[in-house]
Design an enzyme around this catalytic site. Structure first.
Site, short mmCIF file in Angstrom:
data_model
loop_
_atom_site.label_atom_id
_atom_site.label_comp_id
_atom_site.label_asym_id
_atom_site.label_seq_id
_atom_site.Cartn_x
_atom_site.Cartn_y
_atom_site.Cartn_z
CG HIS A 108 -1.72 -1.19 1.42
ND1 HIS A 108 -2.71 -1.56 0.52
CD2 HIS A 108 -1.70 -2.16 2.36
CE1 HIS A 108 -3.26 -2.70 0.93
NE2 HIS A 108 -2.66 -3.08 2.04
CG HIS A 134 2.71 5.65 6.13
ND1 HIS A 134 2.42 5.54 7.47
CD2 HIS A 134 1.68 6.31 5.58
CE1 HIS A 134 1.24 6.08 7.70
NE2 HIS A 134 0.76 6.56 6.57
CG HIS A 136 -0.59 8.63 2.04
ND1 HIS A 136 -1.37 7.50 1.96
CD2 HIS A 136 -0.27 8.77 3.35
CE1 HIS A 136 -1.51 6.98 3.16
NE2 HIS A 136 -0.85 7.73 4.04
CD GLU A 140 -3.99 9.40 2.74
OE1 GLU A 140 -3.75 9.35 3.96
OE2 GLU A 140 -4.62 8.50 2.12
CG HIS A 153 0.39 10.37 6.96
ND1 HIS A 153 -0.61 9.67 6.34
CD2 HIS A 153 0.13 11.70 6.76
CE1 HIS A 153 -1.46 10.55 5.78
NE2 HIS A 153 -1.01 11.77 6.02
CB THR A 221 -5.90 8.01 5.64
OG1 THR A 221 -4.56 7.53 5.45
CG2 THR A 221 -5.87 9.33 6.39
#
Ligand SMILES: [Zn+2]
Length: 271
Positions: A108, A134, A136, A140, A153, A221
């Site tokens: 992911h 991690h 995104h 987000e 994050h 999330t």
């Protein structure tokens, strides 16, 4: 059937059933690595596309219901008109030091596990310990309806299990030299094996200079979208080179959950 025969038959049946149950037990126990409940839950397939995309997360698994019915979900669009100044708040204190880290491609995102308990943030007197961070792509959180190129994050927990996530928005620009220590070892394929990074990684190199933030109560999330998460989204974005952003994009073309309704929640900032 005589009472005696019936008793005997039942006994035989029960014995046989018990035998079966025992055999199953033995089979499970002899598996070298019996899956824990958590590991089994983690195996439920969810993604950012098609039939297992964010719109469907709430129906994929009983435990994922909050993704659909939760009223304090993340991420959100941060609109200036909704942000209230709270003079009682002070910027988050970040107490990070160079640490041993390892990388995991969990299918992911790229997750960086941080060893030890030496990295903390302090928020209104409450101390949270950094567990992992991690990424995104795109960001987000939106600010004024717009995405930044990426979002980082930092996930923290208190001893009591309360969660605080520190979000850092990322845009194209100057290269982040410290990031190359991680990016030179990026695991391209999903694996449970962690890639250890030599030496120590300077976590502070991933933060902007100004720690003023947007604060609100939200959720994870990703499934199971657990609520009760204290969000701190830093207002000042950081820069990475386009090559650094592209290196992540080549593994995860997009891994952002769409923004969720604010639904009357308070969105605050420090003075
Ligand atoms: Zn995240």
């Amino acid at each position: 059937m005589k009472p005696y025969s019936r008793f005997l038959l039942c006994g035989l049946l029960m014995g046989a059933l018990a035998g079966c149950a025992e055999k199953e037990q033995v089979l499970q126990n002899t598996e070298s690595n019996p899956p824990t409940q958590a590991a089994q839950a983690a195996k439920v397939h969810w993604s950012y596309e098609g039939e297992t995309s964010p719109e469907h997360w709430g129906e994929l698994e009983e435990d994922f219901g909050t993704c659909k019915v939760g009223k304090e979900q993340s991420p959100i669009d941060i609109e200036a008109a909704d942000v209230k100044k709270d003079t009682n708040l002070s910027p988050v204190e970040v107490d990070y030091s160079p640490s041993e880290v390892s990388l995991v491609n969990n299918g992911h995102t790229i997750q960086v596990n941080v060893s030890g308990e030496n990295n903390h943030i302090v928020l209104e007197g409450k101390t949270y310990t950094l567990k992992q961070f991690h990424f995104h792509l795109p960001s987000e959180h939106e600010v004024g309806g717009k995405h930044d190129e990426m979002e980082l994050h930092f996930v923290h927990k208190t001893e009591d299990g309360d969660t605080a996530v520190l979000g850092v928005l990322i845009n194209g620009g100057a290269e982040n030299a410290e990031l190359n220590k991680l990016w030179s070892r990026l695991p391209q394929k999903e694996s449970e094996e962690a890639v250890a990074i030599d030496g120590k990684f300077d976590l502070k190199a991933l933060l902007p200079g100004d720690l003023h933030s947007y604060r609100y109560h939200g959720s994870l999330t990703t499934p199971p979208c657990t609520e009760g998460v204290q969000w701190i989204v830093l207002q000042q974005p950081v820069e990475w080179s386009e090559a650094q952003i592209s290196a992540f994009r080549s593994i995860f073309p997009h891994d952002n959950r769409p923004v969720q309704p604010l639904d009357g929640r308070t969105l605050e900032t420090e003075e």
